[in-house]
Design a protein around this motif. Structure first.
Motif, PDB file in Angstrom:
ATOM      1  N   SER A  38       0.655  -1.077   0.014  1.00 13.98           N
ATOM      2  CA  SER A  38       0.021  -0.039   0.081  1.00 13.98           C
ATOM      3  C   SER A  38       0.666   1.396   0.010  1.00 13.98           C
ATOM      4  CB  SER A  38      -0.857   0.183   1.186  1.00 13.98           C
ATOM      5  OG  SER A  38      -1.694   1.332   1.288  1.00 13.98           O
ATOM      6  N   GLY A  39       0.508   2.145  -0.927  1.00 11.11           N
ATOM      7  CA  GLY A  39       1.028   3.359  -0.813  1.00 11.11           C
ATOM      8  C   GLY A  39       0.712   4.563   0.243  1.00 11.11           C
ATOM      9  N   THR A  40      -0.584   3.929   1.004  1.00 12.98           N
ATOM     10  CA  THR A  40      -0.775   5.054   1.920  1.00 12.98           C
ATOM     11  C   THR A  40      -1.440   3.928   3.108  1.00 12.98           C
ATOM     12  OG1 THR A  40      -3.250   4.670   0.763  1.00 12.98           O
ATOM     13  CG2 THR A  40      -1.894   6.440   0.229  1.00 12.98           C
ATOM     14  N   VAL A  41      -2.729   3.984   3.505  1.00 10.08           N
ATOM     15  CA  VAL A  41      -3.015   3.239   4.539  1.00 10.08           C
ATOM     16  C   VAL A  41      -3.617   1.771   4.482  1.00 10.08           C
ATOM     17  CG1 VAL A  41      -3.829   5.416   5.730  1.00 10.08           C
ATOM     18  CG2 VAL A  41      -5.427   4.041   4.310  1.00 10.08           C
ATOM     19  N   LEU A  42      -3.617   1.262   5.574  1.00  3.88           N
ATOM     20  CA  LEU A  42      -4.242  -0.267   5.469  1.00  3.88           C
ATOM     21  C   LEU A  42      -5.241  -0.553   4.402  1.00  3.88           C
ATOM     22  CD1 LEU A  42      -4.147  -3.185   6.275  1.00  3.88           C
ATOM     23  CD2 LEU A  42      -5.694  -2.562   8.203  1.00  3.88           C
ATOM     24  N   GLN A  43      -5.353  -1.453   3.555  1.00  4.28           N
ATOM     25  CA  GLN A  43      -6.410  -1.748   2.408  1.00  4.28           C
ATOM     26  C   GLN A  43      -6.702  -3.468   2.648  1.00  4.28           C
ATOM     27  OE1 GLN A  43      -6.117   0.635  -1.145  1.00  4.28           O
ATOM     28  NE2 GLN A  43      -4.541   1.878  -0.214  1.00  4.28           N
ATOM     29  N   SER A  44      -7.680  -4.009   1.658  1.00  4.97           N
ATOM     30  CA  SER A  44      -7.820  -5.241   1.679  1.00  4.97           C
ATOM     31  C   SER A  44      -8.421  -5.474   0.313  1.00  4.97           C
ATOM     32  CB  SER A  44      -8.868  -5.620   2.750  1.00  4.97           C
ATOM     33  OG  SER A  44      -9.059  -6.927   2.833  1.00  4.97           O
ATOM     34  N   PHE A  45      -7.329  -6.472  -0.389  1.00  2.94           N
ATOM     35  CA  PHE A  45      -7.248  -6.699  -1.912  1.00  2.94           C
ATOM     36  C   PHE A  45      -8.467  -7.894  -2.043  1.00  2.94           C
ATOM     37  CE2 PHE A  45      -6.122  -8.872  -5.785  1.00  2.94           C
ATOM     38  CZ  PHE A  45      -6.000  -7.880  -6.740  1.00  2.94           C
ATOM     39  N   PHE A  46      -9.429  -7.899  -2.768  1.00  7.15           N
ATOM     40  CA  PHE A  46     -10.281  -8.828  -2.969  1.00  7.15           C
ATOM     41  C   PHE A  46     -11.018  -8.978  -4.107  1.00  7.15           C
ATOM     42  CE2 PHE A  46     -14.534 -11.080  -1.174  1.00  7.15           C
ATOM     43  CZ  PHE A  46     -14.021 -12.366  -1.415  1.00  7.15           C
ATOM     44  N   ILE A  47     -11.106 -10.143  -4.710  1.00  6.24           N
ATOM     45  CA  ILE A  47     -11.691 -10.445  -6.065  1.00  6.24           C
ATOM     46  C   ILE A  47     -12.450 -11.591  -5.718  1.00  6.24           C
ATOM     47  CG2 ILE A  47     -11.716 -11.261  -8.656  1.00  6.24           C
ATOM     48  CD1 ILE A  47      -8.742 -10.055  -8.622  1.00  6.24           C
ATOM     49  N   PRO A  48     -13.936 -11.411  -5.371  1.00  2.53           N
ATOM     50  CA  PRO A  48     -14.554 -12.631  -4.847  1.00  2.53           C
ATOM     51  C   PRO A  48     -14.910 -13.775  -5.721  1.00  2.53           C
ATOM     52  CG  PRO A  48     -15.926 -10.319  -4.684  1.00  2.53           C
ATOM     53  CD  PRO A  48     -14.678 -10.100  -5.330  1.00  2.53           C
ATOM     54  N   ALA A  49     -15.030 -13.545  -7.087  1.00  2.00           N
ATOM     55  CA  ALA A  49     -14.924 -14.445  -8.086  1.00  2.00           C
ATOM     56  C   ALA A  49     -14.078 -15.780  -7.854  1.00  2.00           C
ATOM     57  CB  ALA A  49     -15.313 -14.192  -9.207  1.00  2.00           C
ATOM     58  N   LEU A  50     -12.768 -14.980  -7.539  1.00  2.00           N
ATOM     59  CA  LEU A  50     -11.430 -15.714  -7.678  1.00  2.00           C
ATOM     60  C   LEU A  50     -10.964 -16.248  -5.926  1.00  2.00           C
ATOM     61  CD1 LEU A  50      -9.532 -14.007 -10.406  1.00  2.00           C
ATOM     62  CD2 LEU A  50     -10.960 -16.003 -10.626  1.00  2.00           C
ATOM     63  N   GLY A  51     -11.586 -15.582  -5.166  1.00  2.00           N
ATOM     64  CA  GLY A  51     -11.468 -15.903  -3.817  1.00  2.00           C
ATOM     65  C   GLY A  51      -9.964 -15.163  -2.916  1.00  2.00           C
ATOM     66  N   SER A  52      -9.937 -15.376  -1.653  1.00  2.00           N
ATOM     67  CA  SER A  52      -8.925 -15.134  -0.907  1.00  2.00           C
ATOM     68  C   SER A  52      -8.639 -13.549  -0.843  1.00  2.00           C
ATOM     69  CB  SER A  52      -7.686 -15.844  -1.507  1.00  2.00           C
ATOM     70  OG  SER A  52      -7.453 -17.186  -1.039  1.00  2.00           O
ATOM     71  N   GLN A  53      -9.507 -12.915   0.034  1.00  4.98           N
ATOM     72  CA  GLN A  53      -9.040 -11.842   0.472  1.00  4.98           C
ATOM     73  C   GLN A  53      -7.657 -11.761   1.320  1.00  4.98           C
ATOM     74  OE1 GLN A  53     -12.405  -9.976   2.455  1.00  4.98           O
ATOM     75  NE2 GLN A  53     -11.217  -8.404   3.477  1.00  4.98           N
ATOM     76  N   MET A  95      -0.659  -3.816   3.393  1.00  7.28           N
ATOM     77  CA  MET A  95      -0.088  -2.697   4.094  1.00  7.28           C
ATOM     78  C   MET A  95       1.139  -1.910   3.866  1.00  7.28           C
ATOM     79  SD  MET A  95      -0.365  -5.676   7.460  1.00  7.28           S
ATOM     80  CE  MET A  95       0.031  -6.857   6.208  1.00  7.28           C
ATOM     81  N   ASN A  96       1.084  -0.772   4.281  1.00  8.97           N
ATOM     82  CA  ASN A  96       2.186   0.426   3.989  1.00  8.97           C
ATOM     83  C   ASN A  96       3.314  -0.088   4.444  1.00  8.97           C
ATOM     84  OD1 ASN A  96       3.810   3.011   4.812  1.00  8.97           O
ATOM     85  ND2 ASN A  96       2.656   3.308   2.670  1.00  8.97           N
ATOM     86  N   ARG A  97       4.339  -0.203   3.605  1.00  7.93           N
ATOM     87  CA  ARG A  97       5.825  -0.667   3.878  1.00  7.93           C
ATOM     88  C   ARG A  97       5.963  -2.004   4.270  1.00  7.93           C
ATOM     89  NH1 ARG A  97       9.048   4.474   6.616  1.00  7.93           N
ATOM     90  NH2 ARG A  97       8.165   5.910   5.277  1.00  7.93           N
ATOM     91  N   MET A  98       5.064  -2.958   3.812  1.00 10.39           N
ATOM     92  CA  MET A  98       5.073  -4.196   4.076  1.00 10.39           C
ATOM     93  C   MET A  98       4.512  -4.706   2.499  1.00 10.39           C
ATOM     94  SD  MET A  98       3.656  -4.942   7.597  1.00 10.39           S
ATOM     95  CE  MET A  98       4.007  -6.670   7.658  1.00 10.39           C
TER      96      MET A  98
END
Length: 344
Positions: A171-186, A190-193
């Motif tokens: 992440s270039g900013t704050v905590l986010q959560s990546f999710f493609i429901p049709a493919l699974g696994s949210q 995280m920033n700097r990780m």
């Protein structure tokens, strides 16, 4: 009085249809989701979901059935025999406790095993090497970098069918959560990780992706379209992006880093903003840009190497495009911003 008595019925009829349509809107099959999996990970997760539901129903169904029966049998003025003096049944007590305990044990073992089987860091086996894609989350958009192809996109993620995809995410900013429901696994971003995710699409299609972590007022606009295509269409996507894409230089990156969605970036870049998906293409992309963003250090654009995009023969089947074929098949002046229903 008779006219006023019919007024509530008119109100119910007036709102019944809109409410019904709103409830049914979640059943649209045009955009596959969790219950319509398009990949092996999502398929395994759906199976896991129904197994857990079935195990839990072993305890829930008897309660649902017996509760109204008991209330009916022992209702006021009922015909049940009143027996204030009763004795404990050891076997009944054992059964009442043994069934839930057994269900919990089975669920614990099953969930433990499935958690390791569906570990997002675990690579997916396949006949071909995985396609590497680097993902950077911003406010409120996603940047997809194809490091081996030397290209990047925003608003649209294009992947080949029946080929494992290996994601690196930050992440270039704050905590986010990546999710493609049709493919699974949210997966959290995280920033700097760096987090990792492995997915695969079994069928061609158009799937929605989103950010599931609230990160500000534009959170609801942080969506993108995932297109799973055959190898030829993916080759065409790479070739077209190389020829039509805008260079991901310092000026373009400063626009990306600002708060705003894909359409805001397209507007700042002088592209057509009528496209709902706001698909933007970048080429070339500096090598190592993802890891520099992840480290959070200032970007020295003068020191970044931006070579012409080259393809590895072990990773993709896109052939080099001759100059004459390029000029005849594609318009070099065409914009890097595509219409929503255009081919990837």
């Amino acid at each position: 009085m008779s006219g006023q008595g019919k007024q509530p019925h008119r109100s119910v009829k007036r709102y019944a249809l809109p409410v019904s349509l709103a409830l049914l809107s979640g059943c649209d099959t045009g955009m596959p989701g969790f219950m319509n999996p398009q990949g092996p990970i999502a398929e395994a997760q759906r199976h896991h979901f129904w197994v857990v539901i079935a195990l839990v129903m072993i305890v829930v169904i008897p309660v649902i059935i017996q509760t109204p029966l008991i209330l009916w049998r022992y209702r006021y003025r009922g015909h049940a025999v009143y027996r204030p003096k009763w004795y404990m049944s050891r076997w009944l007590d054992i059964i009442m406790w043994a069934v839930p305990v057994l269900v919990v044990v089975v669920l614990s073992v099953y969930v433990w095993r499935q958690t390791h089987e569906l570990d997002p860091y675990r690579p997916i086996a396949g006949d071909r090497p995985p396609l590497e894609i680097q993902v950077v989350g911003y406010d409120w958009k996603w940047l997809f970098i194809y490091p081996e192809q030397g290209i990047a996109t925003m608003g649209q993620l294009v992947i080949p069918v029946d080929r494992p995809i290996s994601f690196e995410l930050t992440s270039g900013t704050v905590l986010q959560s990546f999710f493609i429901p049709a493919l699974g696994s949210q997966i959290d971003v995280m920033n700097r990780m760096v987090t990792r995710l492995h997915l695969k699409a079994d069928h061609p299609g158009r799937f929605e992706g989103k950010n599931m972590q609230y990160n500000g007022e534009g959170f609801h606009r942080q969506r993108f379209i995932t297109r799973a295509v055959d190898d030829k269409a993916f080759d065409d996507f790479v070739r077209r992006t190389r020829q039509q894409g805008r260079a991901l230089d310092q000026s373009a990156y400063e626009i990306i880093a600002q708060k705003g969605d894909n359409r805001d970036v397209a507007r700042e870049l002088g592209l057509d903003t009528r496209d709902t998906d706001a698909v933007i293409r970048f080429s070339p992309v500096p090598q190592g840009l993802f890891h520099i963003i992840m480290n959070g250090s200032p970007i020295d654009w003068s020191a970044l190497d931006v070579p012409p995009p080259q393809l590895s023969a072990t990773r993709t089947s896109v052939p080099p495009t001759p100059p004459d074929e390029t000029s005849s098949s594609l318009d070099p002046k065409s914009p890097s911003h595509e219409r929503k229903e255009a081919q990837p």
